[in-house]
Design a protein around this motif. Structure first.
Motif, PDB file in Angstrom:
ATOM      1  N   LYS A  35      -4.884 -93.288   7.879  1.00  0.00           N
ATOM      2  CA  LYS A  35      -5.459 -91.949   8.045  1.00  0.00           C
ATOM      3  C   LYS A  35      -6.194 -91.571   6.769  1.00  0.00           C
ATOM      4  O   LYS A  35      -5.738 -91.886   5.661  1.00  0.00           O
ATOM      5  N   THR A  36      -7.293 -90.858   6.931  1.00  0.00           N
ATOM      6  CA  THR A  36      -8.080 -90.481   5.749  1.00  0.00           C
ATOM      7  C   THR A  36      -7.324 -89.516   4.849  1.00  0.00           C
ATOM      8  O   THR A  36      -7.521 -89.533   3.638  1.00  0.00           O
ATOM      9  N   SER A  37      -6.453 -88.700   5.422  1.00  0.00           N
ATOM     10  CA  SER A  37      -5.717 -87.739   4.585  1.00  0.00           C
ATOM     11  C   SER A  37      -4.756 -88.458   3.642  1.00  0.00           C
ATOM     12  O   SER A  37      -4.699 -88.133   2.448  1.00  0.00           O
ATOM     13  N   THR A  38      -4.015 -89.427   4.153  1.00  0.00           N
ATOM     14  CA  THR A  38      -3.101 -90.158   3.268  1.00  0.00           C
ATOM     15  C   THR A  38      -3.873 -91.082   2.331  1.00  0.00           C
ATOM     16  O   THR A  38      -3.469 -91.288   1.191  1.00  0.00           O
ATOM     17  N   ALA A  39      -4.997 -91.626   2.803  1.00  0.00           N
ATOM     18  CA  ALA A  39      -5.829 -92.466   1.934  1.00  0.00           C
ATOM     19  C   ALA A  39      -6.391 -91.642   0.787  1.00  0.00           C
ATOM     20  O   ALA A  39      -6.429 -92.098  -0.363  1.00  0.00           O
ATOM     21  N   GLY A  40      -6.807 -90.422   1.074  1.00  0.00           N
ATOM     22  CA  GLY A  40      -7.301 -89.539   0.014  1.00  0.00           C
ATOM     23  C   GLY A  40      -6.213 -89.170  -0.975  1.00  0.00           C
ATOM     24  O   GLY A  40      -6.447 -89.123  -2.185  1.00  0.00           O
ATOM     25  N   GLY A  41      -5.015 -88.923  -0.468  1.00  0.00           N
ATOM     26  CA  GLY A  41      -3.890 -88.622  -1.357  1.00  0.00           C
ATOM     27  C   GLY A  41      -3.534 -89.799  -2.242  1.00  0.00           C
ATOM     28  O   GLY A  41      -3.289 -89.646  -3.443  1.00  0.00           O
ATOM     29  N   MET A  42      -3.514 -90.993  -1.664  1.00  0.00           N
ATOM     30  CA  MET A  42      -3.246 -92.199  -2.456  1.00  0.00           C
ATOM     31  C   MET A  42      -4.355 -92.406  -3.475  1.00  0.00           C
ATOM     32  O   MET A  42      -4.088 -92.754  -4.634  1.00  0.00           O
ATOM     33  N   GLY A  43      -5.592 -92.190  -3.069  1.00  0.00           N
ATOM     34  CA  GLY A  43      -6.713 -92.320  -3.994  1.00  0.00           C
ATOM     35  C   GLY A  43      -6.613 -91.359  -5.166  1.00  0.00           C
ATOM     36  O   GLY A  43      -6.854 -91.740  -6.313  1.00  0.00           O
ATOM     37  N   LEU A 152     -12.266 -97.373   4.552  1.00  0.00           N
ATOM     38  CA  LEU A 152     -11.465 -98.170   5.488  1.00  0.00           C
ATOM     39  C   LEU A 152     -10.631 -97.276   6.400  1.00  0.00           C
ATOM     40  O   LEU A 152     -10.520 -97.544   7.598  1.00  0.00           O
ATOM     41  N   ALA A 153     -10.070 -96.208   5.852  1.00  0.00           N
ATOM     42  CA  ALA A 153      -9.271 -95.297   6.676  1.00  0.00           C
ATOM     43  C   ALA A 153     -10.135 -94.628   7.748  1.00  0.00           C
ATOM     44  O   ALA A 153      -9.701 -94.494   8.905  1.00  0.00           O
ATOM     45  N   GLY A 154     -11.348 -94.234   7.384  1.00  0.00           N
ATOM     46  CA  GLY A 154     -12.247 -93.637   8.372  1.00  0.00           C
ATOM     47  C   GLY A 154     -12.600 -94.613   9.475  1.00  0.00           C
ATOM     48  O   GLY A 154     -12.637 -94.251  10.664  1.00  0.00           O
ATOM     49  N   ILE A 155     -12.850 -95.856   9.101  1.00  0.00           N
ATOM     50  CA  ILE A 155     -13.169 -96.879  10.103  1.00  0.00           C
ATOM     51  C   ILE A 155     -11.952 -97.133  10.997  1.00  0.00           C
ATOM     52  O   ILE A 155     -12.078 -97.249  12.219  1.00  0.00           O
ATOM     53  N   ARG A 156     -10.764 -97.190  10.389  1.00  0.00           N
ATOM     54  CA  ARG A 156      -9.554 -97.445  11.184  1.00  0.00           C
ATOM     55  C   ARG A 156      -9.266 -96.306  12.150  1.00  0.00           C
ATOM     56  O   ARG A 156      -8.791 -96.533  13.273  1.00  0.00           O
ATOM     57  N   GLU A 157      -9.555 -95.067  11.729  1.00  0.00           N
ATOM     58  CA  GLU A 157      -9.359 -93.936  12.640  1.00  0.00           C
ATOM     59  C   GLU A 157     -10.294 -94.050  13.841  1.00  0.00           C
ATOM     60  O   GLU A 157      -9.900 -93.750  14.964  1.00  0.00           O
ATOM     61  N   LYS A 158     -11.521 -94.484  13.616  1.00  0.00           N
ATOM     62  CA  LYS A 158     -12.485 -94.652  14.715  1.00  0.00           C
ATOM     63  C   LYS A 158     -12.122 -95.848  15.596  1.00  0.00           C
ATOM     64  O   LYS A 158     -12.370 -95.826  16.802  1.00  0.00           O
TER      65      LYS A 158
END
Length: 192
Positions: A35-43, A152-158
């Motif tokens: 998910k982009t939210s958790t990816a952003g938090g990890m980033g 990658l998170a955005g692509i995986r969500e799609k």
């Protein structure tokens, strides 16, 4: 000087992306990119840890390890610095952002063993970067990590809504996607 820092910034974040060209930090890259939210938090956590670790490791290397002629201890010292910073981030997130802390789960303590964090500290020493250049390199490397994990998170969500053949579902399609991203990032190599 400013030109050199800008070159380090572009080079470390895009051209020599830590995940897509150096293949460091793949565990959180693949594990937290659902998910982009958790990816952003990890980033954000990685940006904080790598930038601060670059600064602290640079100061310790320059003012402690070199003067006392104990540079052979650099890897151990850098690991201790990184572990302490990750503990600080973990306590901060647990106290002030419990939802993000829960979402990151086991991957937050894994920043301690993330080879990208240690790799940046060692790269700063190997390239003879000063403290400021090392901090810029650390920040840029972490931004590059964040860019790649969010993409990658955005692509995986799609991809969740796509009809993927059974044999490619799960990690195989993620690895293919990451490989295609690495090829795409090779296009940045002509920048510098």
């Amino acid at each position: 000087m400013l030109k050199d820092l800008f070159i380090i910034l572009i080079s470390s974040s895009l051209v020599s992306n830590v995940v897509l060209s150096q293949f460091l930090g793949l565990c959180p890259f693949l594990g937290v990119s659902r998910k982009t939210s958790t990816a952003g938090g990890m980033g954000a956590a990685v940006i904080f840890v790598i930038t601060l670790a670059s600064a602290v490791a640079g100061v310790i290397y320059k003012y402690v390890l070199i003067p006392f002629n104990i540079t052979y201890l650099q890897t151990i010292v850098f690991i201790l610095v990184i572990a302490a910073l990750v503990q600080f981030v973990e306590m901060f997130l647990k106290k002030f952002m419990p939802a993000l802390y829960e979402a990151l789960g086991v991957y937050l303590p894994l920043i301690t063993t993330n080879c990208a964090v240690l790799g940046v500290a060692l790269t700063n020493v190997q390239k003879n970067y000063g403290i400021l250049a090392g901090v810029v390199n650390g920040f840029a490397t972490a931004v590059g990590f964040t860019i790649s994990i969010i993409i990658l998170a955005g692509i995986r969500e799609k991809m969740e809504y796509n009809d993927i053949p059974e044999s490619f579902k799960g990690m195989p399609i993620v690895l293919i996607t990451a490989g295609l991203m690495a090829i795409a990032f090779c296009g940045f190599s002509g920048l510098l």
